[in-house]
Motif scaffolding. Structure first.
Motif, PDB file in Angstrom:
ATOM      1  N   THR A  41      45.360  34.130  44.528  1.00 54.38           N
ATOM      2  CA  THR A  41      45.075  33.088  43.631  1.00 54.38           C
ATOM      3  C   THR A  41      43.933  32.449  43.833  1.00 54.38           C
ATOM      4  O   THR A  41      42.959  31.816  42.941  1.00 54.38           O
ATOM      5  CB  THR A  41      46.499  31.964  43.483  1.00 54.38           C
ATOM      6  OG1 THR A  41      47.556  32.815  43.388  1.00 54.38           O
ATOM      7  CG2 THR A  41      45.915  30.877  42.454  1.00 54.38           C
TER       8      THR A  41
ATOM      9  N   ASN B  59      41.385  33.547  45.256  1.00 52.64           N
ATOM     10  CA  ASN B  59      40.257  34.424  44.705  1.00 52.64           C
ATOM     11  C   ASN B  59      38.948  34.092  45.776  1.00 52.64           C
ATOM     12  O   ASN B  59      37.744  34.019  45.121  1.00 52.64           O
ATOM     13  CB  ASN B  59      39.797  34.103  43.326  1.00 52.64           C
ATOM     14  CG  ASN B  59      38.867  35.401  42.772  1.00 52.64           C
ATOM     15  OD1 ASN B  59      38.852  36.481  43.514  1.00 52.64           O
ATOM     16  ND2 ASN B  59      38.206  35.163  41.714  1.00 52.64           N
TER      17      ASN B  59
ATOM     18  N   GLN C 255      54.083  28.924  43.958  1.00 49.66           N
ATOM     19  CA  GLN C 255      52.849  29.230  43.398  1.00 49.66           C
ATOM     20  C   GLN C 255      51.982  29.986  44.880  1.00 49.66           C
ATOM     21  O   GLN C 255      51.077  30.533  44.696  1.00 49.66           O
ATOM     22  CB  GLN C 255      51.807  27.945  43.224  1.00 49.66           C
ATOM     23  CG  GLN C 255      52.237  27.532  41.645  1.00 49.66           C
ATOM     24  CD  GLN C 255      51.635  26.260  41.202  1.00 49.66           C
ATOM     25  OE1 GLN C 255      50.517  26.008  41.919  1.00 49.66           O
ATOM     26  NE2 GLN C 255      52.057  25.570  40.332  1.00 49.66           N
TER      27      GLN C 255
ATOM     28  N   LYS D 151      50.583  35.779  47.858  1.00 45.57           N
ATOM     29  CA  LYS D 151      50.210  35.501  46.555  1.00 45.57           C
ATOM     30  C   LYS D 151      49.154  34.345  46.216  1.00 45.57           C
ATOM     31  O   LYS D 151      48.194  34.140  45.433  1.00 45.57           O
ATOM     32  CB  LYS D 151      51.402  35.264  45.733  1.00 45.57           C
ATOM     33  CG  LYS D 151      51.368  34.769  44.381  1.00 45.57           C
ATOM     34  CD  LYS D 151      52.614  34.178  43.482  1.00 45.57           C
ATOM     35  CE  LYS D 151      52.541  33.673  42.071  1.00 45.57           C
ATOM     36  NZ  LYS D 151      53.861  33.439  41.725  1.00 45.57           N
TER      37      LYS D 151
END
Length: 265
Positions: A63, A65, A94, A59
């Motif tokens: 994030t 990207n 996060q 994840k």
């Protein structure tokens, strides 16, 4: 960014990170976990030399990207989202954490600085109060913070999170036996300023110039008797309404910025 992929929770590195959730292991290895993009990025900017390695979940990588180049200089690991949740200190992580070295500072050297400005936290136990006071001390450009025995660990995850990265910008000293640190302050000629409701002197009518140390006490019990006895100056913050005391972080902010007001003139 080159990453080493870890898939097992039996991996030595994963076990080591889990162990750092305990204070005794943070002290043993002189390492601490920081978690979340904001605080990790703050550390990469202010104290990159402290970072041992970074761990990303899938994840966390999503994030980013593709914007991974800012982490190229660090050793990085990739693990699954489920495995990351096992080592994270938050319910909704996060997907990024760093294991960093706890910085070491020379207290004696700092005490020799002209115009030294220390904050002594005497058994402050709430992580939120601790974090707020650390941030305030950094904003006031204090020289350092000394914690007495019984204070909350400044490097536990809750305290670290509440500092928002400010902990990297100020020397923090954990004292197992506060008498040594306090005696050194006294021997160096520091003025120790303590809050005490039993004095007539208010915080606004004393001098905060020169070498000073402001003492902030425990949330429930205030400043310990032994520290009150060695304090050169005792002051009170007037309570005009129907309330017994102020929050420790609020008291600290009032005294610290009264000192800033005088010391910057």
């Amino acid at each position: 960014m080159n990453k080493i992929v870890i898939t097992s929770d039996e991996n030595k590195l994963i076990k080591h990170i889990k162990s750092l959730q305990l204070r005794k292991n943070r002290n043993k290895y002189n390492q601490v976990i920081i978690e979340g993009f904001n605080i990790v990025d703050e550390c990469t900017k202010i104290k990159p030399e402290l970072i041992e390695y970074l761990v990303f979940s899938q994840k966390g990588l999503y994030t980013l990207n593709g914007n991974e180049e800012k982490y190229d200089q660090f050793r990085c690991y990739e693990i699954s989202d489920n495995l990351f949740k096992k080592i994270a200190g938050t319910d909704t992580p996060q997907g990024i954490l760093a294991v960093i070295k706890i910085p070491n500072y020379n207290l004696d050297a700092l005490l020799n600085i002209e115009g030294g400005f220390f904050i002594i936290l005497d058994r402050v136990q709430d992580p939120g109060n601790m974090g707020t006071i650390i941030r305030t001390a950094v904003a006031a450009n204090a020289t350092g913070i000394i914690l007495t025995k019984g204070s909350v660990d400044p490097f536990n995850l809750k305290t670290v999170r509440s500092t928002m990265g400010a902990m990297f910008s100020i020397p923090i000293f954990q004292s197992n036996e506060n008498e040594d640190a306090i005696s050194t302050l006294v021997s160096k000629g520091y003025k120790l300023i303590a809050t005490d409701l039993n004095t007539e002197s208010t915080y606004s009518n004393i001098s905060y110039k020169g070498n000073i140390a402001i003492i902030i006490g425990n949330e429930a019990q205030g400043i310990s008797q032994n520290l009150l006895e060695v304090a050169n100056v005792k002051v009170k913050i007037p309570l005009l309404g129907n309330i017994e005391s102020l929050n420790a972080a609020v008291s600290a902010g009032i005294l610290i910025y009264k000192a800033v007001e005088q010391r910057t003139k």
